[in-house]
Write an enzyme that holds these catalytic residues in place. Structure first.
Site, short mmCIF file in Angstrom:
data_model
loop_
_atom_site.label_atom_id
_atom_site.label_comp_id
_atom_site.label_asym_id
_atom_site.label_seq_id
_atom_site.Cartn_x
_atom_site.Cartn_y
_atom_site.Cartn_z
CE1 TYR A 115 -2.90 3.16 0.82
CE2 TYR A 115 -2.04 3.08 3.05
CZ TYR A 115 -2.76 3.72 2.06
OH TYR A 115 -3.34 4.94 2.33
CG ASP A 187 -1.18 -5.67 5.01
OD1 ASP A 187 -2.33 -6.12 4.98
OD2 ASP A 187 -0.93 -4.45 5.00
C1 4LM Z 1 -6.17 1.72 -0.36
N1 4LM Z 1 -5.26 0.94 1.73
O1 4LM Z 1 -5.41 0.90 -0.92
P1 4LM Z 1 -5.56 2.19 6.94
N2 4LM Z 1 -2.49 -2.35 4.33
C2 4LM Z 1 -3.09 -2.45 3.14
C3 4LM Z 1 -3.89 -1.41 2.66
O2 4LM Z 1 -4.48 -1.54 1.47
C4 4LM Z 1 -4.05 -0.23 3.44
C5 4LM Z 1 -3.41 -0.16 4.68
C6 4LM Z 1 -2.64 -1.23 5.10
C7 4LM Z 1 -5.95 1.95 1.09
C8 4LM Z 1 -6.35 3.08 1.71
C9 4LM Z 1 -6.76 4.33 1.09
C10 4LM Z 1 -2.87 -3.67 2.31
C11 4LM Z 1 -4.83 0.89 2.94
C12 4LM Z 1 -3.55 1.04 5.60
O3 4LM Z 1 -6.03 2.97 5.77
O4 4LM Z 1 -4.59 2.94 7.78
O5 4LM Z 1 -6.64 1.52 7.73
O6 4LM Z 1 -4.73 0.91 6.32
O7 4LM Z 1 -7.09 2.26 -0.98
#
Ligand code: 4LM
Length: 397
Positions: A115, A187
């Site tokens: 991400y 993750d």
């Molecule tokens: C998105 N993603 O991709 P918080 N780990 C993974 C993720 O996709 C994300 C996070 C952690 C997106 C957010 C805008 C594989 C986030 C981070 O957004 O902090 O809950 O998670 O669209």
């Protein structure tokens, strides 16, 4: 009372009935929302004992709360881990795990497609503490092994990867991690515990952006870490207490509710995504489609091996690249142009300029996040409506 042995129940049953059961005091079937910041002590002596860690109990919601605790029990149970800890967001969970393990001069080895927020933490913020991140193409396991040295404190992978949907061999990474005695963090956001079981494949720590499929309704930001009790105790004491990225009781409750329907939602996300992926693959205006469930996906066999089903995320490129992709995103009506994923609503976005705009042009090229790549989080709508929406939008190009 039925003699049914819940420990023998299947995953969907466990999601509904959970590890706790009916509240013994009130009979409440749904865990109450303990919307309280603080908890009264029975006496000054008890308060002191709670602070000294000589007695178990609730003190203050940053340190623990019964609704959070119920979610933590549930997530540990469903992932097959010893314990879990909730955070205010996926990013606070990721940062917390890294800061617990790494000191200045240390490094971690990570898959290079993660991400964009995680990548920014790696590239911009952790170096301020002199923590270096070695981002490697982890689809080739030898790249991980080569990057490890005696200051490597964690191996971190995201699989399926955001946004390329590359699949990383969890068991392969786990054997490298064991050989070097370094914890492997997975993750598991894109897969969820229903589709992928990292602990059974040898991982040590699981992280979720619970904002996504665990919540499932696009109304909550949260993160969760699952692992050994000792790790979770240390995370609570050193990271949550001092950095304070705590989940609210209401958000914990929303996630508990989300968990009840996780398998039902995931089944629908998967069948819808496969249908949409097949439709797009046949469309003359589409250059390529990447979905782990298609035999054309380069790691389809590995995905079959380590996942129960292939998830709700698709990437593809429209002929005409970014411009044509923008036209498509501006033309869909049912599908919403927005970041995030795992919601009931289908969401479409352009990673290179949105979720992954933290990657430089060279990094985008190296990791295969092409200018034309469009990411689609396939929701729970009737699939024929989604296909109609895409068909009408593609006509406009
Ligand atoms: C998105 N993603 O991709 P918080 N780990 C993974 C993720 O996709 C994300 C996070 C952690 C997106 C957010 C805008 C594989 C986030 C981070 O957004 O902090 O809950 O998670 O669209």
């Amino acid at each position: 009372m039925s003699k049914f042995n819940l420990s023998k129940a299947k995953f969907a049953t466990l999601c509904v009935h959970g590890s706790g059961g009916v509240d013994q005091q009130t009979g409440a079937l749904s865990v109450p929302i303990y919307q309280s910041s603080t908890f009264a002590f029975k006496s000054a002596k008890q308060g002191a004992a709670l602070f000294a860690g000589e007695e178990d109990g609730y003190v203050y919601t940053r340190l623990g709360n019964p609704t959070q605790a119920a979610l933590e029990r549930e997530m540990a149970f469903l992932e097959g881990g010893e314990a879990a800890l909730c955070f205010a967001s996926g990013m606070s969970a990721i940062a917390g795990v890294i800061l617990l393990h790494c000191r200045n001069g240390d490094n971690l080895v990570s898959s290079d497609t993660v991400y964009g927020g995680t990548h920014n933490l790696y590239k911009e913020t952790l170096p301020l503490w002199d923590i270096q991140v070695r981002e490697v193409n982890a689809t080739k396991l030898e790249n991980i092994e080569k990057a490890i040295d005696d200051r490597t404190k964690l191996i971190f992978i995201e699989t399926p990867a955001n946004p390329t949907l590359s699949i990383i061999d969890i068991a392969g990474c786990a054997s490298i991690a064991k050989k070097h005695n370094i914890p492997l963090v997975v993750d598991n956001t894109f897969a969820t515990p229903y589709l992928q079981r990292p602990f059974e494949l040898g991982a040590d720590i699981i992280i979720h952006s619970a904002t996504k499929y665990i919540g499932g309704h696009g109304d909550t930001i949260a993160g969760i870490v699952v692992g050994k009790k000792e790790l979770i105790d240390n995370l609570r004491a050193q990271i949550l207490r001092d950095l304070g990225g705590v989940i609210s009781p209401l958000n914990a409750w929303l996630l508990l509710r989300g968990l009840k329907t996780l398998p039902v939602r995931m089944d629908r996300h998967c069948t819808n995504a496969l249908e949409v992926a097949k439709y797009l693959s046949m469309h003359p205006k589409i250059n390529w489609v990447k979905y782990p469930g298609l035999s054309t996906h380069p790691q389809h066999e590995l995905a079959k091996k380590q996942m129960k089903n292939f998830g709700g995320m698709i990437t593809f490129e429209v002929k005409g690249g970014r411009k044509a992709g923008e036209k498509l995103m501006n033309s869909v009506g049912l599908i919403t142009l927005a970041v995030s994923l795992g919601d009931c609503d289908s969401l479409i976005e352009h990673p290179a300029s949105m979720t992954h705009s933290t990657y430089s042009a060279e990094e985008l090229e190296e990791t295969g996040i092409t200018e034309g790549l469009i990411r689609l989080s396939v929701g729970l709508e009737d699939c024929s409506d989604l296909i109609t929406d895409l068909k009408l939008a593609l006509k406009k190009i």
